[in-house]
Scaffold this active site. Structure first.
Site, PDB file in Angstrom:
ATOM      1  N   HIS A  53      46.346  36.662  36.444  1.00  0.00           N
ATOM      2  CA  HIS A  53      45.480  37.200  35.386  1.00  0.00           C
ATOM      3  C   HIS A  53      45.941  36.727  34.002  1.00  0.00           C
ATOM      4  O   HIS A  53      45.125  36.443  33.138  1.00  0.00           O
ATOM      5  CB  HIS A  53      45.425  38.724  35.454  1.00  0.00           C
ATOM      6  CG  HIS A  53      44.945  39.225  36.791  1.00  0.00           C
ATOM      7  ND1 HIS A  53      45.158  40.493  37.236  1.00  0.00           N
ATOM      8  CD2 HIS A  53      44.257  38.584  37.785  1.00  0.00           C
ATOM      9  CE1 HIS A  53      44.621  40.642  38.441  1.00  0.00           C
ATOM     10  NE2 HIS A  53      44.085  39.490  38.800  1.00  0.00           N
ATOM     11  N   HIS A 210      35.490  39.186  38.891  1.00  0.00           N
ATOM     12  CA  HIS A 210      36.950  39.128  38.986  1.00  0.00           C
ATOM     13  C   HIS A 210      37.402  37.925  39.808  1.00  0.00           C
ATOM     14  O   HIS A 210      38.441  37.318  39.522  1.00  0.00           O
ATOM     15  CB  HIS A 210      37.553  40.421  39.552  1.00  0.00           C
ATOM     16  CG  HIS A 210      39.044  40.378  39.522  1.00  0.00           C
ATOM     17  ND1 HIS A 210      39.771  40.625  38.383  1.00  0.00           N
ATOM     18  CD2 HIS A 210      39.949  39.989  40.459  1.00  0.00           C
ATOM     19  CE1 HIS A 210      41.053  40.418  38.615  1.00  0.00           C
ATOM     20  NE2 HIS A 210      41.194  40.036  39.870  1.00  0.00           N
ATOM     21  N   ASP A 214      40.124  35.227  38.644  1.00  0.00           N
ATOM     22  CA  ASP A 214      41.241  34.742  39.464  1.00  0.00           C
ATOM     23  C   ASP A 214      41.184  33.221  39.613  1.00  0.00           C
ATOM     24  O   ASP A 214      42.208  32.536  39.528  1.00  0.00           O
ATOM     25  CB  ASP A 214      41.161  35.336  40.881  1.00  0.00           C
ATOM     26  CG  ASP A 214      41.781  36.716  40.970  1.00  0.00           C
ATOM     27  OD1 ASP A 214      42.538  37.108  40.075  1.00  0.00           O
ATOM     28  OD2 ASP A 214      41.480  37.402  41.970  1.00  0.00           O
ATOM     29  N   HIS A 237      43.149  32.635  46.629  1.00  0.00           N
ATOM     30  CA  HIS A 237      44.239  31.853  46.044  1.00  0.00           C
ATOM     31  C   HIS A 237      44.708  30.717  46.957  1.00  0.00           C
ATOM     32  O   HIS A 237      45.021  29.630  46.501  1.00  0.00           O
ATOM     33  CB  HIS A 237      45.434  32.749  45.721  1.00  0.00           C
ATOM     34  CG  HIS A 237      45.119  33.812  44.719  1.00  0.00           C
ATOM     35  ND1 HIS A 237      44.660  33.528  43.455  1.00  0.00           N
ATOM     36  CD2 HIS A 237      45.171  35.160  44.801  1.00  0.00           C
ATOM     37  CE1 HIS A 237      44.467  34.665  42.790  1.00  0.00           C
ATOM     38  NE2 HIS A 237      44.759  35.668  43.598  1.00  0.00           N
TER      39      HIS A 237
HETATM   40 ZN   LIG Z   1      42.951  39.113  40.534  1.00  0.00          ZN
END
Ligand SMILES: [Zn+2]
Length: 284
Positions: A53, A210, A214, A237
């Site tokens: 973040h 969000h 990310d 991720h």
């Molecule tokens: Zn996040």
């Protein structure tokens, strides 16, 4: 945590001031050591967790060079979004440096898929992301959001979107000594039917926004701003990191361009042309 100004060719570095010799960990795709729940960077046996973040805020504010001193193994979670970091960075100000920025301009399409998740990037004169998520949950279902990067839209439409989770997972994590600070103050938490936070959501589609927040944090790990059109379906991720490593390893996939060359393309959104750092230390 203190975000300090840094020289024009530093990039983003974390500094663990609580460890002997205050070791530095570069924020790049090659130092990602764990992508479970959050992105963890590491070198030798020194790690720093939950960096995404803050990296997203730095990317959003187009800050290229900083040293981030942290006296713990984790970046403060704040409210679960990047807005508090954006506020901090804007508070101290951003200053242009002498060196020009160079952009990675995507030259050919790359496509990755894994277990129903998918991530592609295609040539473009700007940075854009189309993201879709699907959750079998009445509050989320399917959400789709397209974002073309510019700083003010990042601040307005992306930075306030908080991370989210489910009550059952919070219980599981806490039974395993994780997310002990996890609460309604730093995440959107849902039970099987609804959002438990008293004030509800900040955007009706806060979840997919969000995911874009990310994603931009993961993009920052590439080390230079990118001009390319990304399309992500349920990516996280790990898939992001795999694609970025492939991208950097493939010299046919990109070309380094100056912002002037990029701006010569009619549809390019104006981006910061010189490298930048914070004007003064920012403390959280
Ligand atoms: Zn996040």
């Amino acid at each position: 945590m203190t975000i300090r100004p840094a020289e024009a060719d530093t990039g983003i570095m974390f500094k663990r001031t609580d460890r002997p010799g205050s070791p530095l960990i570069p924020a790049d795709v090659f130092h990602v050591v764990d992508t479970n729940f959050s992105t963890t960077l590491g070198m030798d046996d020194i790690t720093i967790s939950t960096v995404e973040h803050l990296l997203s805020a730095l990317a959003g504010m187009e800050v290229d060079n900083v040293i981030i001193e942290v006296d713990a193994p984790e970046v403060p979670i704040m409210d679960g979004s990047s807005a508090p970091f954006v506020f901090l960075i804007r508070g101290v100000g951003v200053v242009s440096q002498r060196q020009p920025r160079r952009f990675y301009k995507v030259k050919r399409k790359l496509n990755l898929s894994h277990n129903g998740t998918r991530l592609t990037v295609a040539p473009s004169n700007q940075l854009s992301i189309n993201f879709t998520i699907e959750f079998n949950h009445p509050v989320i279902r399917r959400q789709d959001y397209s974002f073309t990067f510019n700083q003010s839209d990042y601040i307005k439409h992306i930075s306030r979107a908080r991370t989210f989770g489910f009550m059952r997972d919070v219980r599981y994590l806490q039974e395993n000594n994780l997310a002990l600070g996890g609460s309604l103050d730093n995440a959107v938490i849902m039970d099987d039917y609804c959002v438990l936070n008293e004030d509800g959501l900040r955007y009706p589609d806060e979840f997919v926004r969000h995911k874009i927040l990310d994603f931009l944090g993961d993009v920052a790990l590439v080390g230079r701003p990118i001009l390319g059109a990304f399309s992500a379906h349920k990516s996280g991720h790990e898939l992001n990191n795999t694609l970025f490593r492939q991208f950097l390893a493939d010299p046919q996939a990109w070309q380094l361009v100056t912002p002037q060359a990029a701006a010569a393309q009619a549809d390019t959104v104006q981006r910061r042309v010189a490298r930048a750092t914070v004007k003064q230390p920012a403390v959280a």
